[in-house]
Design a protein around this motif. Structure first.
Motif, PDB file in Angstrom:
ATOM      1  N   ARG A  53      21.472  55.732   8.657  1.00  0.00           N
ATOM      2  CA  ARG A  53      22.602  55.308   7.823  1.00  0.00           C
ATOM      3  C   ARG A  53      22.144  55.134   6.371  1.00  0.00           C
ATOM      4  O   ARG A  53      21.004  54.813   6.108  1.00  0.00           O
ATOM      5  N   TYR A  70      15.729  45.918   5.190  1.00  0.00           N
ATOM      6  CA  TYR A  70      15.444  46.699   6.401  1.00  0.00           C
ATOM      7  C   TYR A  70      13.938  46.852   6.556  1.00  0.00           C
ATOM      8  O   TYR A  70      13.377  46.631   7.631  1.00  0.00           O
ATOM      9  N   LYS A  87      26.892  43.964   4.851  1.00  0.00           N
ATOM     10  CA  LYS A  87      25.507  44.354   5.131  1.00  0.00           C
ATOM     11  C   LYS A  87      25.313  44.761   6.592  1.00  0.00           C
ATOM     12  O   LYS A  87      24.580  45.698   6.893  1.00  0.00           O
ATOM     13  N   GLU A 135      26.449  48.274   7.010  1.00  0.00           N
ATOM     14  CA  GLU A 135      25.425  49.223   6.535  1.00  0.00           C
ATOM     15  C   GLU A 135      24.314  49.395   7.564  1.00  0.00           C
ATOM     16  O   GLU A 135      23.699  50.454   7.648  1.00  0.00           O
ATOM     17  N   LEU A 136      24.041  48.324   8.312  1.00  0.00           N
ATOM     18  CA  LEU A 136      22.917  48.333   9.246  1.00  0.00           C
ATOM     19  C   LEU A 136      23.337  48.709  10.665  1.00  0.00           C
ATOM     20  O   LEU A 136      22.534  48.636  11.583  1.00  0.00           O
ATOM     21  N   GLY A 137      24.594  49.112  10.853  1.00  0.00           N
ATOM     22  CA  GLY A 137      24.981  49.713  12.118  1.00  0.00           C
ATOM     23  C   GLY A 137      25.697  48.835  13.116  1.00  0.00           C
ATOM     24  O   GLY A 137      25.844  49.223  14.286  1.00  0.00           O
ATOM     25  N   LEU A 150      20.883  40.333   9.733  1.00  0.00           N
ATOM     26  CA  LEU A 150      20.357  41.563   9.130  1.00  0.00           C
ATOM     27  C   LEU A 150      18.972  41.875   9.690  1.00  0.00           C
ATOM     28  O   LEU A 150      18.616  43.036   9.899  1.00  0.00           O
ATOM     29  N   SER A 164      18.206  45.360  11.639  1.00  0.00           N
ATOM     30  CA  SER A 164      17.136  46.207  11.097  1.00  0.00           C
ATOM     31  C   SER A 164      16.049  46.430  12.137  1.00  0.00           C
ATOM     32  O   SER A 164      15.560  47.549  12.321  1.00  0.00           O
ATOM     33  N   SER A 214      17.271  48.757  14.848  1.00  0.00           N
ATOM     34  CA  SER A 214      17.265  50.146  14.392  1.00  0.00           C
ATOM     35  C   SER A 214      15.844  50.704  14.428  1.00  0.00           C
ATOM     36  O   SER A 214      15.615  51.820  14.901  1.00  0.00           O
TER      37      SER A 214
END
Lengths: 250, 250
Positions: A226, A236, B95, B98-100, B235, B239, B242
């Motif tokens: 992403r 991240y 946020k 953005e991080l899924g 977050l 992260s 992911s």
């Protein structure tokens, strides 16, 4: 429990706290004799200390016990980032500190639309440093991250040798599904290594900058599939590194 | 390239875009015949489409090619969080998207100092949904996260069975150096599993709430040795997940 970062290593039998920290302990927090706080020395050693005496302009404490929890990442991570818009660098300073960053390095990149006026730079760095200090206290760090003065991109290239590993978060890598470099880097890290992670501003890094970084030995890394905003990508990186090195993720 | 989320699966030979999305394409972006956009169907399928005709209140497009990049996390992650102060839930919505994240669930917890007035709730959820939509477009997602209406803590407990795995980010676990649960959970995840991750507000979750969650089968997890703010912990979770599942970290 309240936490104060000391400027120097101290004699632990009798520790005198003055000025701003005195003000905070006695006037703001209204602490009394017998109460305890954590004190953190610049060598990242933290200990519990008890207030033994309060004078007009100094509060005296004595050592009680070490705080030997390992709260710092096993490697020192520096986040170098192109100047982002608005208050995003303040956001990065706060959140990256919570996530264990060692230092933050603002960099002038060619695609950043933000320019810092020379005469305002010191003030900006001071403000970021204060944000990092407060976040370090809140997140129980044993180290206050350093905010470096701004560098030009050329200066950054000349500093790459200060680090054991240099990675570049590259959006094109994410688009091309590059998914393996980050793990390779994390797996190769050893305690006390120094990792520099470079991020563009909103516009990213230019192809010329990417070429220069690659020539200088930096590794381009995708941070998942992403597209993240400029201020999210460093979080991240730090979160995934913590998972890999501190929670046995690797 | 611009990305639009469709309300329904469409006939790909001739796709008509109206109303707000029409306005955005033609009035805001001033797009012309021959230009391309990504369209995303509710089934998470995205494809490239070209504008073939622009009328007064509808723009017609035709299918060009699938966008079959895998940009969604292989498991659906729901973030349930106690109501935080200020605009932090908006921050989390942006946020986490953005991080899924798959969905966000605001929960009334006993130590949250924030209360939502009944009559303002719909508006709040709509606003969060709009933030998630914009972030999903920006981060090239194939799915717009759902913002659920607020639940009481009791309702949350009754919903735990909707998920294959339930974890609780617990500050005391971080303090007690609990470092292994998160990896255990991540390692046990299978594609299309549904993970619920529960976070307190600034004050954390109460011991009673923790007990109820544990009795209901939730796993308490530390998220590393540093104390994070309420809005930072989700977050970290996304992260690290992911990294574990998308970058081969596990």
């Amino acid at each position: 429990m309240q936490r104060y970062f000391l400027d120097s290593v101290v004699n632990k039998d009798r520790i005198g706290i003055v000025k701003e920290q005195y003000h905070h302990m006695i006037r703001v927090m209204r602490m009394k004799v017998g109460q305890c706080v954590y004190l953190v020395e610049p060598n990242r050693r933290a200990f519990l200390a008890e207030i033994t005496e309060i004078e007009d302009d100094v509060v005296w404490l004595t050592y009680i016990a070490d705080d030997d929890r390992q709260v710092e990442l096993p490697v020192d991570v520096t986040i170098a980032c192109g100047l982002p818009k608005g208050d995003k660098l303040e956001f990065i300073a706060q959140k990256a500190t919570e996530l264990g960053v060692h230092s933050i390095l603002p960099v002038e990149t060619s695609w950043s639309v933000v320019k810092w006026e020379m005469k305002k730079q010191d003030k900006k760095i001071q403000r970021l440093q204060k944000i990092a200090q407060e976040a370090a206290e809140q997140s129980h760090r044993h180290y206050v991250p350093t905010i470096y003065p701004m560098m030009s991109f050329k200066q950054l290239i000349n500093h790459l040798n200060d680090y054991t590993h240099v990675i570049v978060a590259y959006e094109e890598s994410a688009k091309q599904s590059e998914m393996s470099q980050l793990k390779k880097i994390y797996t190769s890290l050893k305690p006390n290594d120094r990792l520099l992670a470079i991020f563009g501003s909103e516009g990213g890094l230019s192809p010329d900058e990417i070429t220069l970084l690659e020539k200088a030995g930096a590794t381009l890394c995708g941070l998942g599939p992403r597209i993240m905003r400029a201020e999210t990508a460093p979080l991240y990186l730090l979160s995934s590194l913590s998972y890999a090195l501190e929670l046995g993720g690797n």
